[in-house]
Design a protein around this motif. Structure first.
Motif, PDB file in Angstrom:
ATOM      1  N   ALA A 189      -8.569  40.926  -7.315  1.00  0.00           N
ATOM      2  CA  ALA A 189      -7.256  40.532  -7.824  1.00  0.00           C
ATOM      3  C   ALA A 189      -6.571  41.704  -8.513  1.00  0.00           C
ATOM      4  O   ALA A 189      -5.356  41.914  -8.368  1.00  0.00           O
ATOM      5  CB  ALA A 189      -7.409  39.357  -8.801  1.00  0.00           C
ATOM      6  N   SER A 190      -7.337  42.500  -9.254  1.00  0.00           N
ATOM      7  CA  SER A 190      -6.775  43.655  -9.948  1.00  0.00           C
ATOM      8  C   SER A 190      -6.254  44.698  -8.968  1.00  0.00           C
ATOM      9  O   SER A 190      -5.191  45.298  -9.161  1.00  0.00           O
ATOM     10  CB  SER A 190      -7.847  44.275 -10.855  1.00  0.00           C
ATOM     11  OG  SER A 190      -7.368  45.452 -11.474  1.00  0.00           O
ATOM     12  N   ILE A 205      -5.135  44.170  -5.950  1.00  0.00           N
ATOM     13  CA  ILE A 205      -3.890  43.692  -5.346  1.00  0.00           C
ATOM     14  C   ILE A 205      -2.720  43.888  -6.306  1.00  0.00           C
ATOM     15  O   ILE A 205      -1.632  44.312  -5.904  1.00  0.00           O
ATOM     16  CB  ILE A 205      -4.023  42.208  -4.947  1.00  0.00           C
ATOM     17  CG1 ILE A 205      -5.017  42.067  -3.798  1.00  0.00           C
ATOM     18  CG2 ILE A 205      -2.673  41.633  -4.538  1.00  0.00           C
ATOM     19  CD1 ILE A 205      -5.306  40.631  -3.413  1.00  0.00           C
ATOM     20  N   LYS A 206      -2.922  43.586  -7.581  1.00  0.00           N
ATOM     21  CA  LYS A 206      -1.854  43.798  -8.558  1.00  0.00           C
ATOM     22  C   LYS A 206      -1.450  45.269  -8.607  1.00  0.00           C
ATOM     23  O   LYS A 206      -0.260  45.613  -8.685  1.00  0.00           O
ATOM     24  CB  LYS A 206      -2.322  43.350  -9.951  1.00  0.00           C
ATOM     25  CG  LYS A 206      -2.451  41.844 -10.124  1.00  0.00           C
ATOM     26  CD  LYS A 206      -2.867  41.494 -11.544  1.00  0.00           C
ATOM     27  CE  LYS A 206      -3.036  39.996 -11.718  1.00  0.00           C
ATOM     28  NZ  LYS A 206      -1.765  39.277 -11.562  1.00  0.00           N
ATOM     29  N   LYS A 247       0.526  46.054  -5.524  1.00  0.00           N
ATOM     30  CA  LYS A 247       1.871  45.491  -5.608  1.00  0.00           C
ATOM     31  C   LYS A 247       2.761  46.307  -6.534  1.00  0.00           C
ATOM     32  O   LYS A 247       3.959  46.452  -6.276  1.00  0.00           O
ATOM     33  CB  LYS A 247       1.791  44.046  -6.104  1.00  0.00           C
ATOM     34  CG  LYS A 247       1.249  43.063  -5.072  1.00  0.00           C
ATOM     35  CD  LYS A 247       1.092  41.665  -5.653  1.00  0.00           C
ATOM     36  CE  LYS A 247       2.414  41.062  -6.015  1.00  0.00           C
ATOM     37  NZ  LYS A 247       2.263  39.668  -6.518  1.00  0.00           N
ATOM     38  N   LEU A 295       0.415  40.191   0.382  1.00  0.00           N
ATOM     39  CA  LEU A 295      -0.383  40.469  -0.810  1.00  0.00           C
ATOM     40  C   LEU A 295      -0.354  39.291  -1.785  1.00  0.00           C
ATOM     41  O   LEU A 295      -1.381  38.939  -2.384  1.00  0.00           O
ATOM     42  CB  LEU A 295       0.136  41.731  -1.501  1.00  0.00           C
ATOM     43  CG  LEU A 295      -0.081  43.047  -0.734  1.00  0.00           C
ATOM     44  CD1 LEU A 295       0.553  44.202  -1.493  1.00  0.00           C
ATOM     45  CD2 LEU A 295      -1.552  43.308  -0.508  1.00  0.00           C
ATOM     46  N   THR A 296       0.830  38.674  -1.931  1.00  0.00           N
ATOM     47  CA  THR A 296       0.942  37.539  -2.846  1.00  0.00           C
ATOM     48  C   THR A 296       0.089  36.369  -2.378  1.00  0.00           C
ATOM     49  O   THR A 296      -0.576  35.709  -3.180  1.00  0.00           O
ATOM     50  CB  THR A 296       2.412  37.097  -2.964  1.00  0.00           C
ATOM     51  OG1 THR A 296       3.189  38.188  -3.489  1.00  0.00           O
ATOM     52  CG2 THR A 296       2.546  35.906  -3.901  1.00  0.00           C
ATOM     53  N   GLN A 322      -2.617  36.572  -0.574  1.00  0.00           N
ATOM     54  CA  GLN A 322      -4.035  36.879  -0.809  1.00  0.00           C
ATOM     55  C   GLN A 322      -4.363  36.768  -2.298  1.00  0.00           C
ATOM     56  O   GLN A 322      -5.419  36.271  -2.677  1.00  0.00           O
ATOM     57  CB  GLN A 322      -4.370  38.276  -0.298  1.00  0.00           C
ATOM     58  CG  GLN A 322      -5.876  38.534  -0.330  1.00  0.00           C
ATOM     59  CD  GLN A 322      -6.232  39.935   0.065  1.00  0.00           C
ATOM     60  OE1 GLN A 322      -5.482  40.858  -0.192  1.00  0.00           O
ATOM     61  NE2 GLN A 322      -7.393  40.103   0.672  1.00  0.00           N
ATOM     62  N   GLU A 323      -3.412  37.210  -3.139  1.00  0.00           N
ATOM     63  CA  GLU A 323      -3.635  37.107  -4.580  1.00  0.00           C
ATOM     64  C   GLU A 323      -3.765  35.649  -5.006  1.00  0.00           C
ATOM     65  O   GLU A 323      -4.642  35.293  -5.790  1.00  0.00           O
ATOM     66  CB  GLU A 323      -2.478  37.777  -5.324  1.00  0.00           C
ATOM     67  CG  GLU A 323      -2.647  37.762  -6.834  1.00  0.00           C
ATOM     68  CD  GLU A 323      -1.443  38.349  -7.543  1.00  0.00           C
ATOM     69  OE1 GLU A 323      -1.610  38.914  -8.624  1.00  0.00           O
ATOM     70  OE2 GLU A 323      -0.319  38.247  -7.007  1.00  0.00           O
ATOM     71  N   ASP A 324      -2.891  34.791  -4.441  1.00  0.00           N
ATOM     72  CA  ASP A 324      -2.956  33.370  -4.772  1.00  0.00           C
ATOM     73  C   ASP A 324      -4.296  32.773  -4.350  1.00  0.00           C
ATOM     74  O   ASP A 324      -4.902  31.972  -5.077  1.00  0.00           O
ATOM     75  CB  ASP A 324      -1.808  32.614  -4.095  1.00  0.00           C
ATOM     76  CG  ASP A 324      -0.453  32.975  -4.691  1.00  0.00           C
ATOM     77  OD1 ASP A 324      -0.432  33.543  -5.803  1.00  0.00           O
ATOM     78  OD2 ASP A 324       0.570  32.688  -4.050  1.00  0.00           O
ATOM     79  N   THR A 334      -6.948  34.041  -6.719  1.00  0.00           N
ATOM     80  CA  THR A 334      -6.779  33.403  -8.025  1.00  0.00           C
ATOM     81  C   THR A 334      -7.307  31.972  -8.000  1.00  0.00           C
ATOM     82  O   THR A 334      -7.946  31.506  -8.948  1.00  0.00           O
ATOM     83  CB  THR A 334      -5.291  33.407  -8.433  1.00  0.00           C
ATOM     84  OG1 THR A 334      -4.828  34.770  -8.503  1.00  0.00           O
ATOM     85  CG2 THR A 334      -5.102  32.753  -9.792  1.00  0.00           C
ATOM     86  N   THR A 363      -9.911  41.313   3.195  1.00  0.00           N
ATOM     87  CA  THR A 363      -9.015  42.215   2.488  1.00  0.00           C
ATOM     88  C   THR A 363      -7.902  42.675   3.425  1.00  0.00           C
ATOM     89  O   THR A 363      -8.160  43.073   4.554  1.00  0.00           O
ATOM     90  CB  THR A 363      -9.778  43.454   1.970  1.00  0.00           C
ATOM     91  OG1 THR A 363     -10.788  43.019   1.071  1.00  0.00           O
ATOM     92  CG2 THR A 363      -8.831  44.394   1.239  1.00  0.00           C
TER      93      THR A 363
END
Length: 554
Positions: free
Chosen positions: A132-133, A135-136, A139, A186-187, A189-191, A194, A235
Motif C-alpha cells: 500500500a505504501s 502505491i501511495k 501515485k 493504482l487506486t 489496487q490500493e482499494d 486496503t 502488482t
C-alpha cells in the motif's frame, strides 16, 4: 503499584465501576470487586467460577452439547471432528472412535492459532502495508511526470503557433486519459489491498481474542485463513509513457510534432516468497560473442523439422512434418511424444508461462493446448486458418492466420482464448503482411510484436497497439541469396533473431531493427525454427537435417 494497573485506563468492576477489581468470573468473563461477587453469583441463569483476577483465564470452558443440552462436552471425537459429552460417548455413533480431552484439543488448536497469528502479524500484514505504501509513493509521483509531458507538448505547440493547436490539444487529451487510466488502476489496487488489510486486522483481532480465552467452542470452530492471505495480490507494472518531439517541419506537422509512447500496464504475480529475499528481475547487459559457439546437436529424426520451443533450460519441444510433437532433453534423449488431436501435422508450437504446450492445426482450423496430459481444443476459426503461435509475457496468445481464399493475413491476440485484438493494416489502410501462410511470430520484451514474413521477405515489427514501427528487409553484406526469413525469436536484451533459410545464417537485430551481426559459423544448413531459453542460449531447428543445434552467442 502493580504494573498491570498502571495504564492510563484503570481496570474497573463491571458491575459497580470500582477501580482495580481483585476478582474475575472465568466463565462469564466479568471483572468483580469483592462487594459484587455475591450479587454476580446470585444470577442462577448461568454457571460461574470466580477466581482471583491474577488467575483469570485459568478455567477451561467446556461447550454445551448440541444433542444433550444439559451436558458439557468434556471430550473431543477425532473421527467426527466434534465435541462430545458422556452420553454421546456411550452411544453407538462413536463406537471405536478416538477421543481427546478438552485440554488436549485446546492446546492443539492454540498452537495452530499461535502459528497463524505470528505469520499474519509479523509477515503478511507488514507486506500488505508495504504494498500500500509503494502505491501511495507511485501515485505521488504521477503529477510530476505527467505535468512534464504536458509542459513539453505545450511549449512545442507555442513554437509552432496556431497550426499545431489541434495537435497539442490531442496530445494533452491523450496524456490526461493515460494519467486517468494509470491513476484508476493504482487506486483500484490500493482499494483492494486496503480491504485485505482491514480483513487482516480483523482476523488478527479475532485470533488474539481466541488466544486470550479458554473457550473451546471458539478454538475448535476456528478455520485458518492464512492460505488465503498468502496469495499476495498482483502488482501493477506500468511502463510510463514518454513524449518524443521532432524538429519542426510544417509539411508533416502531425507526424513530426512528436509521438507519445503507449501507457503499458501489465500484471506481475507475487509468489509466496516472504521468507526469502526478492530476486532482481532485471537482465544484465550481455555483449555479443565475437564467435558464436556450437554447444550441442540434438537428432530429432524428423524429415522436415520446422519448430523448436523451450519448455525450460533442460527440455525442448519440437515439431516437423509429422502428426507427433516430441519433447527432448538437451542431451538428445526423447522424453515424450504427443500426437495431435486431429492426426494432422501441427502448423506451429509454443509453450505457455505455465509450461503447457500449445499448437495450431491449420487443416482443422484450431488452436489446441496439452494440459494435464489431455489435449483440448481452445480456439476454432471460421473462414481463417491459423499458422504460427506465440505465448506472450502476459499469458495471451498471438496467432498469425490467413483467409480461406489466401487473400488476407492478420495477427490476432487472444486473452483467455477470447479474441481481443486484430492487427492487419497500417495507418494508411495497407496490409501489414503478405497473404502467404509461411509466417512466424514472437513478442519482444518491450512488447513489440515481431513477424517473419517469408513471402514478403521481411520482418514486420509493430508495437503493442498494432502500429507499424518498421520493416527489416535483410542486410546487403550477405549475398548468397535473397533474404528468406522463417523462424523468429527474441532474447533478454530485446534483440530479434530470425532464421535466413537460403543463406544458412541467423540475423540479429536490435529492438529498433538495426542489423547487429550474423550467426553463420556453426555449420548451419537450412535453419528454420528458433527459440531462446532463459539463459539466452539459442536453439536452431534445421529443416533438412532434422537436427536442433544449441548455440551460445552472448
Amino acid at each position: 503499584m502493580d504494573p498491570r494497573y498502571s495504564a492510563q485506563d484503570v481496570l474497573r468492576c463491571d458491575l459497580c465501576d470500582t477501580p482495580v477489581p481483585p476478582m474475575y468470573c472465568d466463565l462469564c468473563e466479568v471483572k468483580l470487586c469483592k462487594a459484587c461477587v455475591g450479587e454476580h453469583l446470585s444470577d442462577l441463569s448461568n454457571e460461574h467460577k470466580v477466581v482471583p483476577f491474577i488467575k483469570r483465564g485459568s478455567t477451561v470452558r467446556h461447550p454445551k452439547c448440541s444433542k444433550h443440552a444439559d451436558n458439557q462436552c468434556e471430550l473431543y471425537c477425532q473421527e467426527c471432528d466434534t465435541s462430545v459429552c458422556a452420553i454421546c460417548i456411550s452411544s453407538n455413533s462413536h463406537k471405536g472412535h478416538t477421543f481427546l480431552t478438552a485440554l488436549e484439543i485446546l492446546n492443539f488448536k492454540r498452537k495452530a492459532i499461535e502459528k497463524d497469528f505470528k505469520e499474519l502479524q509479523t509477515l503478511l500484514h507488514p507486506k500488505y502495508e508495504q504494498l500500500a505504501s509503494e502505491i501511495k509513493r507511485e501515485k505521488s509521483g504521477l503529477e510530476t511526470h505527467y505535468s512534464k509531458l504536458t509542459t513539453t507538448a505545450t511549449q512545442l505547440g507555442e513554437v509552432w503557433h496556431r497550426q499545431v493547436d489541434v495537435i497539442v490539444n490531442r496530445r494533452k487529451s491523450n496524456i490526461d486519459e493515460m494519467k486517468s487510466k494509470h491513476l484508476d488502476v493504482l487506486t483500484k489496487q490500493e482499494d483492494d489491498i486496503t480491504h485485505i488489510i482491514s480483513e487482516l486486522k480483523q482476523t488478527i483481532r479475532d485470533l488474539r481474542r481466541i488466544l486470550d480465552s479458554n473457550d473451546v467452542s471458539l478454538a475448535s470452530s476456528y478455520k485458518s485463513r492464512n492460505s488465503e492471505f498468502r496469495a499476495l495480490p498482483s502488482t501493477v507494472k506500468v511502463t510510463l509513457p514518454s513524449f518524443s518531439p521532432h524538429e519542426n517541419d510544417t509539411e508533416r506537422l502531425d507526424e513530426l510534432f512528436g509521438s507519445l509512447s503507449a501507457l503499458s500496464i501489465t500484471t506481475e504475480e507475487h509468489g509466496y516468497t516472504l521468507r526469502t529475499p526478492e530476486c532482481d528481475s532485471s537482465h544484465p547487459v550481455k555483449a555479443l560473442l565475437d564467435e558464436p559457439q556450437l554447444i550441442t546437436t540434438i537428432e530429432t529424426g524428423y524429415n522436415g523439422l520446422r519448430s523448436v520451443t523451450c519448455l525450460n533450460d533442460e527440455e525442448i519441444w519440437t515439431r516437423g512434418e509429422s502428426k507427433f510433437m516430441k519433447l527432448y532433453d538437451i542431451r538428445g534423449k526423447l522424453l515424450k511424444s504427443s500426437k495431435s488431436k486431429s492426426g494432422n501435422s501441427p502448423e506451429d508450437i509454443d509453450v505457455t508461462s505455465d509450461g503447457e504446450l500449445v499448437y495450431t492445426d491449420r487443416e482443422a482450423r484450431t488452436v489446441n493446448i496439452v494440459k494435464n496430459k489431455q489435449m483440448k481444443e481452445v480456439i476454432r476459426l471460421q473462414e481463417w486458418k491459423p499458422n504460427s503461435i506465440c505465448s506472450t509475457s502476459s499469458g495471451d496468445l498471438l496467432v498469425t492466420m490467413v483467409s480461406d481464399d489466401i487473400e488476407q493475413s492478420k495477427v490476432v491476440r487472444y486473452s483467455g482464448f477470447k479474441e481481443t485484438q486484430v492487427i492487419q493494416f497500417d495507418d494508411q489502410g495497407r496490409p501489414l503482411y503478405s497473404s502467404d501462410h509461411l509466417k512466424y511470430i514472437s513478442e519482444n520484451r518491450n512488447l513489440d510484436i515481431c513477424v517473419a514474413d517469408n513471402m514478403a521477405k521481411e520482418v514486420v515489427v509493430v508495437n503493442q497497439a498494432g502500429q507499424l514501427r518498421y520493416k527489416y528487409t535483410g542486410h546487403i553484406s550477405k549475398s548468397k541469396g535473397p533474404f528468406c526469413p522463417y523462424g523468429i525469436t527474441t532474447d533478454s536484451q530485446s534483440q530479434i533473431l530470425t532464421a535466413d533459410y537460403y543463406n544458412d545464417c541467423i540475423h540479429i537485430l536490435d529492438q529498433d531493427g538495426q542489423f547487429l551481426r550474423y550467426i553463420d559459423n556453426c555449420g548451419l544448413h537450412g535453419p528454420w525454427g528458433l527459440c531462446v531459453d532463459e539463459r539466452d542460449n539459442l536453439f536452431v531447428a534445421e529443416f533438412n537435417s532434422g537436427k536442433v543445434k544449441k548455440i551460445r552467442y552472448l
